[in-house]
Write an enzyme that holds these catalytic residues in place. Structure first.
Site, PDB file in Angstrom:
ATOM      1  N   GLY A 132     -72.734-101.405  46.814  1.00  0.00           N
ATOM      2  CA  GLY A 132     -72.445-102.435  45.813  1.00  0.00           C
ATOM      3  C   GLY A 132     -71.497-103.469  46.390  1.00  0.00           C
ATOM      4  O   GLY A 132     -71.905-104.540  46.832  1.00  0.00           O
ATOM      5  N   PHE A 157     -78.414-100.877  38.455  1.00  0.00           N
ATOM      6  CA  PHE A 157     -77.505-101.667  37.608  1.00  0.00           C
ATOM      7  C   PHE A 157     -78.000-103.103  37.432  1.00  0.00           C
ATOM      8  O   PHE A 157     -77.193-104.039  37.375  1.00  0.00           O
ATOM      9  CB  PHE A 157     -76.081-101.736  38.205  1.00  0.00           C
ATOM     10  CG  PHE A 157     -75.424-100.421  38.509  1.00  0.00           C
ATOM     11  CD1 PHE A 157     -75.639 -99.309  37.708  1.00  0.00           C
ATOM     12  CD2 PHE A 157     -74.552-100.298  39.583  1.00  0.00           C
ATOM     13  CE1 PHE A 157     -75.006 -98.099  37.982  1.00  0.00           C
ATOM     14  CE2 PHE A 157     -73.912 -99.103  39.870  1.00  0.00           C
ATOM     15  CZ  PHE A 157     -74.137 -97.999  39.069  1.00  0.00           C
ATOM     16  N   GLU A 243     -71.242-117.881  39.772  1.00  0.00           N
ATOM     17  CA  GLU A 243     -71.455-116.651  39.003  1.00  0.00           C
ATOM     18  C   GLU A 243     -70.109-116.089  38.542  1.00  0.00           C
ATOM     19  O   GLU A 243     -69.947-115.665  37.393  1.00  0.00           O
ATOM     20  CB  GLU A 243     -72.197-115.613  39.863  1.00  0.00           C
ATOM     21  CG  GLU A 243     -72.300-114.262  39.161  1.00  0.00           C
ATOM     22  CD  GLU A 243     -73.128-113.213  39.923  1.00  0.00           C
ATOM     23  OE1 GLU A 243     -73.819-113.582  40.887  1.00  0.00           O
ATOM     24  OE2 GLU A 243     -73.080-112.046  39.530  1.00  0.00           O
ATOM     25  N   ARG A 244     -69.138-116.107  39.434  1.00  0.00           N
ATOM     26  CA  ARG A 244     -67.820-115.530  39.094  1.00  0.00           C
ATOM     27  C   ARG A 244     -67.101-116.378  38.048  1.00  0.00           C
ATOM     28  O   ARG A 244     -66.438-115.845  37.154  1.00  0.00           O
ATOM     29  CB  ARG A 244     -67.001-115.370  40.369  1.00  0.00           C
ATOM     30  CG  ARG A 244     -67.600-114.241  41.181  1.00  0.00           C
ATOM     31  CD  ARG A 244     -67.059-114.032  42.545  1.00  0.00           C
ATOM     32  NE  ARG A 244     -67.762-112.876  43.106  1.00  0.00           N
ATOM     33  CZ  ARG A 244     -67.943-112.649  44.386  1.00  0.00           C
ATOM     34  NH1 ARG A 244     -67.472-113.493  45.287  1.00  0.00           N
ATOM     35  NH2 ARG A 244     -68.605-111.585  44.799  1.00  0.00           N
ATOM     36  N   HIS A 339     -55.989-103.130  15.043  1.00  0.00           N
ATOM     37  CA  HIS A 339     -56.944-102.756  13.992  1.00  0.00           C
ATOM     38  C   HIS A 339     -56.720-101.312  13.537  1.00  0.00           C
ATOM     39  O   HIS A 339     -57.423-100.842  12.624  1.00  0.00           O
ATOM     40  CB  HIS A 339     -58.398-102.884  14.491  1.00  0.00           C
ATOM     41  CG  HIS A 339     -58.974-104.268  14.415  1.00  0.00           C
ATOM     42  ND1 HIS A 339     -58.601-105.286  15.249  1.00  0.00           N
ATOM     43  CD2 HIS A 339     -59.925-104.794  13.592  1.00  0.00           C
ATOM     44  CE1 HIS A 339     -59.309-106.374  14.967  1.00  0.00           C
ATOM     45  NE2 HIS A 339     -60.109-106.109  13.953  1.00  0.00           N
ATOM     46  N   GLY A 364     -70.267-108.545  39.267  1.00  0.00           N
ATOM     47  CA  GLY A 364     -70.025-109.874  39.867  1.00  0.00           C
ATOM     48  C   GLY A 364     -69.049-109.797  41.034  1.00  0.00           C
ATOM     49  O   GLY A 364     -68.495-110.812  41.468  1.00  0.00           O
TER      50      GLY A 364
HETATM   51  C1  LIG Z   1     -73.486-103.477  33.447  1.00  0.00           C
HETATM   52  C2  LIG Z   1     -73.663-103.854  34.894  1.00  0.00           C
HETATM   53  C3  LIG Z   1     -74.488-104.923  35.238  1.00  0.00           C
HETATM   54  C4  LIG Z   1     -74.702-105.246  36.563  1.00  0.00           C
HETATM   55  N1  LIG Z   1     -75.595-106.234  36.880  1.00  0.00           N
HETATM   56  C5  LIG Z   1     -75.955-106.398  38.175  1.00  0.00           C
HETATM   57  C6  LIG Z   1     -77.028-107.278  38.526  1.00  0.00           C
HETATM   58  O1  LIG Z   1     -77.633-107.930  37.669  1.00  0.00           O
HETATM   59  N2  LIG Z   1     -77.380-107.366  39.832  1.00  0.00           N
HETATM   60  C7  LIG Z   1     -76.745-106.652  40.813  1.00  0.00           C
HETATM   61  O2  LIG Z   1     -77.121-106.780  41.961  1.00  0.00           O
HETATM   62  N3  LIG Z   1     -75.712-105.824  40.513  1.00  0.00           N
HETATM   63  C8  LIG Z   1     -75.321-105.672  39.226  1.00  0.00           C
HETATM   64  N4  LIG Z   1     -74.298-104.815  38.909  1.00  0.00           N
HETATM   65  C9  LIG Z   1     -73.635-104.076  39.979  1.00  0.00           C
HETATM   66  C10 LIG Z   1     -72.186-104.496  40.227  1.00  0.00           C
HETATM   67  O3  LIG Z   1     -72.144-105.785  40.766  1.00  0.00           O
HETATM   68  C11 LIG Z   1     -71.562-103.427  41.118  1.00  0.00           C
HETATM   69  O4  LIG Z   1     -71.440-102.262  40.330  1.00  0.00           O
HETATM   70  C12 LIG Z   1     -70.224-103.844  41.676  1.00  0.00           C
HETATM   71  O5  LIG Z   1     -70.366-104.896  42.601  1.00  0.00           O
HETATM   72  C13 LIG Z   1     -69.495-102.669  42.360  1.00  0.00           C
HETATM   73  O6  LIG Z   1     -70.312-102.003  43.256  1.00  0.00           O
HETATM   74  P1  LIG Z   1     -70.428-100.405  43.190  1.00  0.00           P
HETATM   75  O7  LIG Z   1     -70.765-100.035  41.789  1.00  0.00           O
HETATM   76  O8  LIG Z   1     -71.312 -99.938  44.273  1.00  0.00           O
HETATM   77  O9  LIG Z   1     -68.953 -99.876  43.455  1.00  0.00           O
HETATM   78  P2  LIG Z   1     -68.319 -99.558  44.891  1.00  0.00           P
HETATM   79  O10 LIG Z   1     -68.568-100.687  45.803  1.00  0.00           O
HETATM   80  O11 LIG Z   1     -68.746 -98.214  45.312  1.00  0.00           O
HETATM   81  O12 LIG Z   1     -66.774 -99.520  44.524  1.00  0.00           O
HETATM   82  C14 LIG Z   1     -66.082 -98.351  44.053  1.00  0.00           C
HETATM   83  C15 LIG Z   1     -64.596 -98.701  43.980  1.00  0.00           C
HETATM   84  O13 LIG Z   1     -64.128 -98.992  45.304  1.00  0.00           O
HETATM   85  C16 LIG Z   1     -63.481-100.238  45.308  1.00  0.00           C
HETATM   86  N5  LIG Z   1     -63.672-100.894  46.605  1.00  0.00           N
HETATM   87  C17 LIG Z   1     -64.804-101.039  47.306  1.00  0.00           C
HETATM   88  N6  LIG Z   1     -64.573-101.738  48.424  1.00  0.00           N
HETATM   89  C18 LIG Z   1     -63.261-102.038  48.435  1.00  0.00           C
HETATM   90  C19 LIG Z   1     -62.388-102.772  49.301  1.00  0.00           C
HETATM   91  N7  LIG Z   1     -62.856-103.360  50.418  1.00  0.00           N
HETATM   92  N8  LIG Z   1     -61.086-102.887  48.988  1.00  0.00           N
HETATM   93  C20 LIG Z   1     -60.603-102.318  47.856  1.00  0.00           C
HETATM   94  N9  LIG Z   1     -61.371-101.638  46.980  1.00  0.00           N
HETATM   95  C21 LIG Z   1     -62.676-101.509  47.260  1.00  0.00           C
HETATM   96  C22 LIG Z   1     -64.159-101.029  44.203  1.00  0.00           C
HETATM   97  O14 LIG Z   1     -63.356-102.119  43.772  1.00  0.00           O
HETATM   98  C23 LIG Z   1     -64.314 -99.958  43.137  1.00  0.00           C
HETATM   99  O15 LIG Z   1     -63.118 -99.818  42.426  1.00  0.00           O
HETATM  100  C24 LIG Z   1     -74.034-104.512  37.582  1.00  0.00           C
HETATM  101  C25 LIG Z   1     -73.172-103.463  37.233  1.00  0.00           C
HETATM  102  C26 LIG Z   1     -73.001-103.118  35.913  1.00  0.00           C
HETATM  103  C27 LIG Z   1     -72.115-101.955  35.589  1.00  0.00           C
END
Ligand SMILES: Cc1cc2nc3c(=O)[nH]c(=O)nc-3n(C[C@H](O)[C@H](O)[C@H](O)COP(=O)(O)OP(=O)(O)OC[C@H]3O[C@@H](n4cnc5c(N)ncnc54)[C@H](O)[C@@H]3O)c2cc1C
Length: 378
Positions: A132, A157, A243-244, A339, A364
């Site tokens: 991600g 996701f 996007e952000r 609330h 994002g």
């Molecule tokens: C409801 C929802 C909608 C979404 N929609 C989309 C979509 O339309 N398209 C799409 O492509 N994705 C989508 N996503 C995915 C979303 O962008 C990812 O979940 C997000 O980028 C985090 O990636 P991950 O879940 O793999 O977490 P990970 O990357 O595994 O992160 C786990 C933890 O480690 C931390 N971490 C990771 N790397 C570092 C670093 N270098 N330094 C410090 N901390 C770090 C993260 O901040 C987090 O706290 C969606 C997610 C959700 C929940």
């Protein structure tokens, strides 16, 4: 209050029209959509017919050719009523701009008009089960085979993932080229080998159809390559600041809505012979929230101005996303508290808004990644 100076008379008229649409076509159905896990498909056609999809796309591609402030209004009005089901923002201001900015004439004329009417719903698929934040770790592959690329892998996701008809897929075209080995593809979901997984059961945003997607030997015509091969990562870097900022501006709009509901609630709620708002600790808490939202709005509006002038950089957009979504969640949490027990009940909008807000700090690009991007500029 510092007046917002971004909008002209035509924007205000548009806001009134959007507000009526949201109140008539979205608000009365949202609780049912939360239960079923997706919004009714015909909402998309109604939004398309009203000109609420892809308004900033040029008229030749089915849009209205208006500035992005019209899209900002659409997002703000949707979040004002706590409606997180319709994935209009992602469709109109993330998916469509990729095609407009990076796509060939063929891709633009084939897909943008159908996105603008709602005939096709768009999604973007970057995240995978194993990658991600670290996008360079994606495994989905696209291997050239004559006039096609063969796509294999899976995504998770994905917003609009269950309704979508078109997905921008991020895939690896060269396993050895690092960030230069990533490319983007416009995948039509009718292509053989493409399947949608289940709708994911989320903590909040229950009416949003977030899904898994699978690609098994999908033959994608080479003309559906978006931009140049190997330039996918560069395209993502170009499009992600907007996007952000969109996440940030919806965060401020959602926080404002939560504050409005809470002011009303604490006025109406009686305890110890008076309205709850008449306790100074409560009114001071509301005053703090009003201040933070006002401060945030000024920063976000300045960022929107920068985006309008094509000057929004990655650092500033990361600051906006990180700060506004942290502020949003803090406000939501305090509003639930004010609330009392009713704040924990699903029939109260604040309960749903609290759960919906949590993900804003995650998707994002997580807020940790936002700070990482900012820290690189120190
Ligand atoms: C409801 C929802 C909608 C979404 N929609 C989309 C979509 O339309 N398209 C799409 O492509 N994705 C989508 N996503 C995915 C979303 O962008 C990812 O979940 C997000 O980028 C985090 O990636 P991950 O879940 O793999 O977490 P990970 O990357 O595994 O992160 C786990 C933890 O480690 C931390 N971490 C990771 N790397 C570092 C670093 N270098 N330094 C410090 N901390 C770090 C993260 O901040 C987090 O706290 C969606 C997610 C959700 C929940």
């Amino acid at each position: 209050m510092i007046p917002r100076t971004l909008f002209g008379d035509d924007h205000q008229l548009f806001r009134d029209t959007v507000r009526r649409f949201m109140e008539a076509e979205v608000a009365p159905h949202h609780a049912r959509w939360d239960e079923q896990g997706y919004v009714d498909r015909d909402l998309w056609s109604k939004a398309g017919a009203a000109g609420f999809l892809c308004p900033s796309m040029p008229e030749q591609y089915g849009g209205s050719g208006v500035d992005i402030l019209f899209s900002v209004i659409l997002m703000e009005e949707q979040f004002r009523i706590g409606a997180t089901g319709p994935g209009f923002g992602l469709h109109s201001e993330i998916v469509a701009p990729y095609i407009l900015h990076q796509g060939s004439e063929y891709l633009k004329s084939t897909y943008l008009p159908r996105l603008a009417t709602g005939e096709m719903i768009g999604a973007i698929a970057m995240t995978e089960p194993g990658a991600g934040s670290d996008l360079q770790g994606i495994k989905t592959s696209a291997v050239k085979d004559g006039e096609h690329y063969i796509l294999n892998g899976s995504k998770t996701f994905i917003t609009n993932g269950w309704h979508c008809d078109l997905v921008i897929v991020v895939a690896r075209t060269d396993p050895d080229a690092g960030s230069k080995g990533i490319s983007l593809f416009v995948v039509d979901t009718t292509m053989p080998g493409f399947t949608k997984g289940k709708r994911l059961h989320k903590m909040g945003m229950s009416a949003q159809d977030t899904s898994e997607l699978f690609f098994d030997q999908v033959r994608v015509p080479a003309q559906n390559l978006l931009g140049e091969e190997g330039r996918g990562f560069a395209c993502l870097m170009q499009e992600l600041p907007w996007e952000r900022l969109q996440i940030a501006l919806t965060g401020v709009a959602a926080a404002q809505a939560a504050l409005d509901w809470t002011i009303q609630y604490t006025r109406d709620r009686q305890a110890f012979g008076r309205s709850v708002i008449d306790f100074q600790t409560v009114s001071h808490k509301l005053a703090e929230m009003k201040t933070e939202i006002a401060v945030g709005q000024v920063f976000i509006d300045r960022c929107i101005e920068l985006k309008l002038a094509n000057k929004l950089d990655a650092e500033t957009a990361s600051m906006a996303k990180y700060w506004a979504t942290e502020m949003q969640f803090k406000v939501m949490d305090q509003c639930v508290q004010l609330h009392g027990g009713y704040g924990y009940m699903h029939e109260y909008p604040i309960a749903r808004a609290w759960a919906d807000a949590r993900v804003q700090r995650i998707y994002g690009g997580t807020n940790e990644i936002m700070k990482e991007l900012i820290s690189r500029t120190l």
